[in-house]
Design an enzyme around this catalytic site. Structure first.
Site, PDB file in Angstrom:
ATOM      1  CB  THR A  47      44.372 -10.472 -45.325  1.00  0.00           C
ATOM      2  OG1 THR A  47      44.383  -9.136 -44.829  1.00  0.00           O
ATOM      3  CG2 THR A  47      44.788 -11.439 -44.219  1.00  0.00           C
ATOM      4  N   GLY A  62      41.302  -5.993 -44.397  1.00  0.00           N
ATOM      5  CA  GLY A  62      41.275  -7.378 -43.939  1.00  0.00           C
ATOM      6  C   GLY A  62      40.344  -8.260 -44.750  1.00  0.00           C
ATOM      7  CB  ALA A  84      47.563  -8.043 -41.307  1.00  0.00           C
ATOM      8  CB  CYS A  85      45.385  -5.886 -46.263  1.00  0.00           C
ATOM      9  SG  CYS A  85      43.776  -6.696 -46.335  1.00  0.00           S
ATOM     10  CB  ILE A  86      43.917  -1.146 -44.698  1.00  0.00           C
ATOM     11  CG1 ILE A  86      45.360  -0.631 -44.880  1.00  0.00           C
ATOM     12  CG2 ILE A  86      43.056  -0.114 -43.977  1.00  0.00           C
ATOM     13  CD1 ILE A  86      46.055  -0.162 -43.633  1.00  0.00           C
TER      14      ILE A  86
END
Lengths: 152, 104
Positions: free
Chosen positions: B18, B14, B10-12
């Site tokens: 990710t 998305g 998960a990244c900021i």
């Protein structure tokens, strides 16, 4: 992603001879092209949103590739631009390499998962595939780039 | 025995990291001969959701995240190796090796 990708990627999404001298100039020039293409309503605002994302962590993912992306209210519909710059640009990349391959992704803030977003996600995953990256680097025309992207 | 790995990425935003992190984990797990399942928590929501039995059977859990993991209670009691998405994009092999080293 064959059919959908050909729907929204055409040769106007491919820039083979970008002449930017800095990262910011590259993003600015490409933002303007997105506006010209009708994908972005306000290139200046989009440019700022992309830089804001860039300031959090670099999008220089290594191997001379960067994937700047902006979730911005100036984006009319999710899309991407592929660009090759004629010189390598400093991008604070994860591996320290300079960048001449740029995938600029543009996404509206309320996009919760339409087909375009799905393809951008898939494309991101493909960038971890060495064979895919090699073929992109070797391609010498926008037709070849399009062909590679459409094969995915 | 082949090590079983489950991971969440998960990244900021998305959008990109990710999915890059997910692919890189799979790529290097495969190279090492480990089995791996990766759940992505991105702009399209939770995809390839890990079942409770996937999680229970796993030898090690990797959280490749820059944000909080959704439904983290599923992983209670598991050994979790936590790392940022950029680190995984940069060096997928190190992420897999470090995670496995934690349970060896």
């Amino acid at each position: 992603m064959n059919e959908q990708l050909s729907d929204f990627i055409s040769d106007k999404n491919i820039v083979m001879n970008l002449h930017a001298r800095t990262r910011d100039e590259a993003i600015k020039d490409l933002s303007f092209i997105l506006q010209k293409n009708g994908s972005v309503s306000d290139s200046d605002n989009f440019y700022k949103d992309v830089l804001k994302r860039e300031s959090m962590t670099t999008t220089g993912i290594g191997k001379n590739i960067a994937i700047p992306h902006g979730q911005s209210k100036s984006v009319i519909s999710s899309t991407m631009l592929f660009a090759r710059n004629d010189q390598k640009l400093e991008w604070n990349s994860l591996d320290g390499s300079k960048v001449d391959i740029i995938f600029l992704m543009a996404i509206p803030p309320d996009d919760q998962g339409d087909e375009h977003l799905r393809m951008l996600a898939k494309l991101s995953g493909k960038l971890m595939d060495d064979a895919f990256v090699d073929s992109i680097k070797k391609a010498s025309s926008s037709e070849q780039i399009l062909k590679i992207l459409r094969q995915q | 025995m082949t090590k079983k790995i489950v991971a969440v990425t998960a990244c900021i935003a998305g959008i990109a990291h990710t999915y890059m992190a997910a692919e890189n984990l799979k790529k290097y797990a495969k190279k090492e001969g480990y089995s791996i399942k990766v759940e992505t928590q991105g702009a399209m929501g939770l995809e390839n959701r890990l079942s409770q039995s996937d999680i229970d059977d796993a030898d090690v859990v990797i959280f490749a995240v820059d944000t909080t993991v959704q439904e983290a209670d599923r992983f209670e009691g598991k050994k979790v190796y936590k790392v940022g998405t950029s680190a995984v994009v940069k060096d997928g092999k190190a992420a897999i090796d470090n995670a496995v080293a934690q349970v060896e």
